[in-house]
Design a protein around this motif. Structure first.
Motif, PDB file in Angstrom:
ATOM      1  N   PHE A 181      61.786  72.993  -1.559  1.00 16.07           N
ATOM      2  CA  PHE A 181      61.028  74.163  -1.137  1.00 16.07           C
ATOM      3  C   PHE A 181      60.856  75.149  -2.294  1.00 16.07           C
ATOM      4  O   PHE A 181      59.759  75.631  -2.555  1.00 16.07           O
ATOM      5  N   PHE A 182      61.929  75.444  -2.987  1.00 15.14           N
ATOM      6  CA  PHE A 182      61.852  76.417  -4.087  1.00 15.14           C
ATOM      7  C   PHE A 182      61.010  75.900  -5.249  1.00 15.14           C
ATOM      8  O   PHE A 182      60.292  76.672  -5.877  1.00 15.14           O
ATOM      9  N   GLU A 183      61.076  74.611  -5.527  1.00 14.47           N
ATOM     10  CA  GLU A 183      60.220  74.052  -6.580  1.00 14.47           C
ATOM     11  C   GLU A 183      58.743  74.187  -6.201  1.00 14.47           C
ATOM     12  O   GLU A 183      57.909  74.540  -7.033  1.00 14.47           O
ATOM     13  N   ALA A 184      58.423  73.923  -4.937  1.00 10.38           N
ATOM     14  CA  ALA A 184      57.031  74.012  -4.480  1.00 10.38           C
ATOM     15  C   ALA A 184      56.539  75.457  -4.489  1.00 10.38           C
ATOM     16  O   ALA A 184      55.399  75.727  -4.882  1.00 10.38           O
ATOM     17  N   THR A 185      57.382  76.395  -4.070  1.00 12.50           N
ATOM     18  CA  THR A 185      56.941  77.791  -4.065  1.00 12.50           C
ATOM     19  C   THR A 185      56.795  78.323  -5.486  1.00 12.50           C
ATOM     20  O   THR A 185      55.898  79.118  -5.758  1.00 12.50           O
ATOM     21  N   ALA A 186      57.638  77.874  -6.404  1.00 11.96           N
ATOM     22  CA  ALA A 186      57.508  78.298  -7.804  1.00 11.96           C
ATOM     23  C   ALA A 186      56.202  77.792  -8.398  1.00 11.96           C
ATOM     24  O   ALA A 186      55.568  78.480  -9.206  1.00 11.96           O
TER      25      ALA A 186
END
Length: 128
Positions: A16-21
């Motif tokens: 999730f955090f990789e995608a939002t970044a």
């Protein structure tokens, strides 16, 4: 913008955090591994309130549903959009959670590109 992700799965949080970044590298993240941790963070008035909360339903201890109820009954938190982010695809459950105040009900994507699309959809919407 600040996002709080409440999810007991470390791999899902990382994805999730990789995608939002990828969507916006200026987003600040707060992660909670369970509802108790999230509610402690949210109830601490020294912490910045998130602009969005992504909430997994299936967690040990306090359920995602109970966490949603606690968030929505707090006047300080009630306006923060809560997006249910779960493996469930149950339409009745989705309707019930929306009646409890959830802004969206989204099934967890498996592929990074699908997470990116989901995040860009939610964050690209106009919010009151």
């Amino acid at each position: 913008m600040t996002i709080l992700l409440i999810d007991d799965d470390a791999d899902d949080r990382k994805l999730f955090f990789e995608a939002t970044a990828e969507f916006d590298d200026t987003i600040k993240y707060v992660a909670a591994a369970n509802a108790q941790e999230a509610l402690s963070y949210l109830n601490d008035v020294d912490n910045v309130l998130p602009d969005f909360i992504f909430l997994d339903l299936r967690m040990p201890g306090v359920s995602g549903e109970q966490c949603l109820i606690e968030i929505k009954k707090d006047p300080r938190l009630a306006a923060v959009p809560v997006i249910i982010y779960t493996t469930s695809r149950d339409e009745k459950e989705s309707a019930r959670l929306k009646s409890l105040g959830a802004a969206h009900f989204m099934s967890k994507p498996v592929l990074p590109d699908d997470v990116f699309y989901m995040v860009s959809f939610v964050l690209g919407e106009k919010w009151n």
